[in-house]
Design a protein around this motif. Structure first.
Motif, PDB file in Angstrom:
ATOM      1  N   SER A 365      89.715  -4.993   6.814  1.00 43.48           N
ATOM      2  CA  SER A 365      91.140  -4.719   6.937  1.00 43.48           C
ATOM      3  C   SER A 365      91.716  -4.613   5.546  1.00 43.48           C
ATOM      4  O   SER A 365      91.363  -5.378   4.661  1.00 43.48           O
ATOM      5  N   ARG A 396      94.898  -9.485  15.730  1.00 44.63           N
ATOM      6  CA  ARG A 396      94.994  -8.044  15.468  1.00 44.63           C
ATOM      7  C   ARG A 396      95.728  -7.787  14.160  1.00 44.63           C
ATOM      8  O   ARG A 396      96.724  -8.455  13.856  1.00 44.63           O
ATOM      9  N   ASN A 399      96.767  -2.252  12.161  1.00 45.73           N
ATOM     10  CA  ASN A 399      96.183  -1.046  12.745  1.00 45.73           C
ATOM     11  C   ASN A 399      95.573  -1.312  14.119  1.00 45.73           C
ATOM     12  O   ASN A 399      94.823  -0.486  14.630  1.00 45.73           O
ATOM     13  N   HIS A 401      93.338  -3.520  14.884  1.00 48.54           N
ATOM     14  CA  HIS A 401      91.915  -3.830  14.802  1.00 48.54           C
ATOM     15  C   HIS A 401      91.732  -5.342  14.941  1.00 48.54           C
ATOM     16  O   HIS A 401      92.418  -6.114  14.261  1.00 48.54           O
ATOM     17  N   TYR A 403      90.038  -8.862  14.315  1.00 49.46           N
ATOM     18  CA  TYR A 403      89.253  -9.452  13.235  1.00 49.46           C
ATOM     19  C   TYR A 403      89.468 -10.964  13.235  1.00 49.46           C
ATOM     20  O   TYR A 403      90.385 -11.482  13.868  1.00 49.46           O
TER      21      TYR A 403
END
Length: 827
Positions: A365, A396, A399, A401, A403
């Motif tokens: 990220s 999140r 974006n 995503h 992680y």
């Protein structure tokens, strides 16, 4: 009585606490507790919603806190506590003694084991029992606090100047017993052996007291006192998140959860979130973490969600920027080479970061850390539930995503499932790495093996730190180079107010209190402090004063038949069912009315009793019926013969003990292999498919003790997903408490109240069961596969035997060889 201001300015809160407590007379405290009378020169005040100033606040909470200290010392019992074994007397001998700030600090050689920092000891020239009579009335004795533990010796702190009058440490009355202790401790009569015994741990309450006295330095002082928002939130202060992250939160959180997350983005100093049973409290906390870690000020957000630059004058030379930053942020000292690399992603570095260096994530990220978060809870088990969920699902980024951010869980009782992020494990890994790199370089090795430095470095690197409330006041936090921007406190309604103040002293801009005031309150030992409202949490006090609360309203746990009563009784009919909850909680045994989602079994012939030598109530008749109910249920539905799916809950430990004994004698196996039998307090935050609730209390003229606590009732009946089967005396419960009266009448109205007589096994004969069979049709007997996956994994930590005794707030403190202590206890 108010304490003089100059006194408060001259002595630290800890020293003030030590002087008062260490001057007390142990035998006098015991006598007062046995007489059930309080002898104090200070008038106690009831906890109220708001306070006019700091003195008003101190005058209320300080005396109540000291009442709780006395209760811990005298081991006052509520009706549910059983006898504890007194620690044995051991010999001690002073090796050397120093005197600092009016305290004596002797180093003592002793065989006393299992003592840690802030344990309270009793020193005496003679052994005696707690009545002071069996082995002679002592004339020379004093309290001592453990300062440090080193193998076979300990450093103690004593205050021998006299007894403090009330809470005014400027007035100290001469005390013969303390004067006679002075030559023994100071070695003025040579090294003479004496007797020493552990009384209790004061680790947690010392930290609470220091936090209480430090409220004057908190940025939220006025809000806490007034229990009201001091300044209104403006659009300019609001933080926003990117469009992809916004879409994720909308699609994965219900409306009330989104409102709670948005309240956090408004940057209100205090955000209160009430999470009734099964409403996704942990899910909401993870959503809050995703949002606040990746939010930006509204004024650098475009309408489309992309970051844009802030309009400003001509670009300043870099050195002038540094001069500006140094003046605006005095906590920054010197220049960091990393600052030469300007941030990207539209982050211009001008917005406050609490001195945090902007380090890249240790994942895929590009986001830079802007916020550091401290997540706390009163108990280890509640804390580890959040850590486990975060490790499983991650959070999140901007974006959308998923992680795993860099986190650390500190404390001694981290569950084995979160070991990979526990402090001890990370320190061991770091030491192993440094040792392998250093090789024979002794100079490097000496510095690398400094565990305290490594711990501090790990904390500094972490973006989210997890700690119990108590441990957030430990010395480890004082070594941090940077504070925390946000503090999130889970189960906040289960902590006394001084405990909630502990993590706030680490410096933060925003606080989230997450909990449910109509579930179990904080555990307070002192009946006197309880009477004056010391169990009232900061969450509850703010709510009573009218502070806005975001309530999570959609529940995903319980069958609607279970949900209906608590929703009406405790949540103003605001709870609603999540999509398909009814179908997901239907089970095959529901075809029998006596095994339905909600039932009440009236054991009207049962009687309560209190066995000799026990402080706890039992009900033999209820035990007999519960085992008959359990036997018939699991014989017809063997899938329930596992502790992860079926629980027997009761408010009393005596009943727990009797149930386990009778279970073994009846079925020939230990109960923990096939069923989870525990107290109501032990089940807070947990859930099962089926819960059998034994109320115990049954009499014609007595009350029902703490069973009449509606919060205990709420927890007990909301643990079940598909069926809650309540066993009790309907007449006793209806007579003694309006909430129980409403529950019994609710069962009567729904035609699910069953009057049961002996022999109890006859109630479950085939003819009777056939008469109670309903036309439910074909129903699945197992939850959907994905539902069971979440049940077995997300809640695994709750059902693990190693964690079953870790649901209570109070207990002794334990420490490792470095004095790294945390608090834990049994249910």
């Amino acid at each position: 009585m108010a304490v003089e201001k100059n006194t408060l300015e001259e002595e630290s809160p800890a020293h003030r606490f030590y002087k008062i407590v260490l001057s007390w007379d142990y035998l006098r405290i015991l006598k007062q507790s046995l007489g059930k009378k309080r002898a104090s020169a200070v008038e106690l005040k009831e906890v109220k919603s708001t306070y006019k100033d700091v003195d008003d606040y101190f005058d209320t909470f300080e005396p109540l806190l000291f009442e709780e200290v006395k209760a811990q010392i005298s081991k006052e019992k509520n009706e549910e506590d059983e006898e504890e074994t007194q620690s044995e007397w051991q010999y001690g001998m002073v090796q050397e003694c120093n005197e600092v700030d009016g305290f004596h600090l002797p180093t003592v050689i002793t065989d006393l084991e299992s003592v840690s920092q802030n344990d309270l000891l009793l020193l005496s020239n003679t052994k005696f029992d707690d009545d002071g009579e069996d082995k002679g009335l002592p004339t020379t004795y004093a309290f001592a606090l453990v300062e440090q533990r080193q193998r076979d010796r300990i450093t103690l702190r004593l205050y021998l100047s006299g007894e403090v009058k009330g809470f005014n440490t400027d007035v100290v009355n001469t005390c013969p017993r303390l004067l006679r202790m002075l030559p023994i401790v100071s070695q003025k009569e040579g090294s003479k052996p004496f007797h020493v015994r552990k009384i209790c741990s004061l680790s947690t309450i010392v930290r609470e007291y220091v936090a209480l006295r430090s409220i004057t330095s908190l940025p939220f002082k006025d809000l806490i006192l007034a229990a009201a928002e001091i300044e209104s939130t403006t659009e300019d202060r609001t933080w926003k998140i990117s469009k992809p992250l916004t879409e994720f939160i909308k699609s994965n959180h219900n409306e009330s959860q989104q409102e709670a997350i948005n309240a956090g983005l408004s940057r209100k100093p205090f955000v209160l979130i009430q999470g009734p049973p099964g409403t996704g409290k942990t899910q909401t906390i993870l959503g809050i973490l995703s949002a606040i870690l990746h939010a930006t000020p509204a004024r650098v957000h475009s309408n489309k969600g992309a970051l844009v630059g802030v309009k400003r004058g001509p670009e300043l030379p870099i050195q002038e920027k540094y001069n500006h930053w140094e003046k605006a942020c005095p906590w920054l000292v010197g220049l960091n080479p990393r600052d030469m690399i300007m941030p990207v992603n539209g982050d211009d570095g001008f917005f406050p970061t609490s001195g945090n260096e902007m380090k890249p994530e240790m994942v895929n990220s590009s986001r830079k850390y802007r916020v550091r978060v401290l997540v706390c809870a009163p108990s280890n088990s509640a804390l580890d539930e959040i850590v486990l969920r975060l490790l499983h699902t991650g959070i999140r980024d901007e974006n959308d995503h998923a992680y795993n951010p860099k986190i650390v869980r500190i404390g001694l009782k981290a569950h084995h499932s979160v070991q990979a992020v526990s402090m001890d494990y990370l320190v061991a890994q770091k030491l192993a790495s440094v040792d392998s790199q250093a090789g024979d370089k002794q100079k490097q090795g000496g510095a690398a093996n400094d565990k305290d430095n490594i711990r501090a470095a790990i904390l500094d690197e972490a973006v989210i730190v997890f700690s119990t409330l108590s441990f957030s006041g430990s010395g480890l936090f004082s070594k941090l180079n940077r504070g925390f921007d946000v503090v999130i406190i889970d189960e906040a309604a289960q902590a006394v107010e001084p405990a909630t103040l502990i993590p706030l002293a680490n410096g933060c801009k925003q606080v989230f209190l997450v909990g449910d005031p109509v579930q179990l309150p904080a555990t307070v030992i002192s009946p006197v402090a309880t009477k004056f409202g010391y169990t009232t949490s900061l969450f509850k006090r703010l709510q009573m004063a009218g502070y806005p609360v975001q309530m999570l309203k959609t529940q995903y746990r319980m069958n609607p038949e279970i949900r209906s009563f608590p929703s009406r009784e405790f949540y103003n009919e605001e709870l609603e069912d999540g999509p398909d909850v009814e179908n997901q909680t239907l089970r095959g045994w529901h075809k029998y009315r006596c095994f339905g989602p909600f039932c009440f079994f009236d054991i009207h012939e049962g009687n309560e009793s209190k066995p000799p030598g026990s402080g706890s109530w039992v009900n033999v008749d209820e035990v007999e019926f519960v085992l008959a109910l359990y036997s018939k249920l699991v014989s017809r539905y063997p899938e329930l013969k596992v502790s992860s799916r079926l629980a027997i809950i009761t408010p009393y430990r005596g009943q727990i003990k009797l149930l386990r004994e009778k279970f073994r004698s009846t079925f020939g196996v230990d109960s923990d292999k096939v069923v989870d039998i525990n107290t109501v307090d032990g089940f807070q935050g947990r859930e099962k498919d089926v819960a059998i609730f034994s109320c115990v209390r049954a009499s014609e003229d007595r009350g029902i003790g703490f069973v009449n606590d509606f919060r205990r009732m709420n927890v007990g009946i909301t643990r079940a997903r598909s069926s809650v089967l309540v066993v009790g005396s309907a007449s006793t419960l209806k007579r003694c408490d309006p909430h129980w009266k409403n529950l019994v009448e609710s069962a009567e109205q729904r035609d699910v109240l069953f009057k049961v007589s002996k022999p109890y096994v006859d109630f479950f004969n085939e003819a009777n069961l056939s008469a109670m069979e309903t036309k439910v049709g074909e129903m699945e007997e197992e939850p959907p596969e994905e539902d069971m996956y979440m049940y077995n994994n997300v809640n695994a930590i709750k059902d693990d035997d190693a964690q079953a005794e870790d649901n209570d707030y109070w207990g002794d403190a334990a420490g490792d060889e470095d004095g790294y202590a945390d608090d834990y206890g049994e249910d």
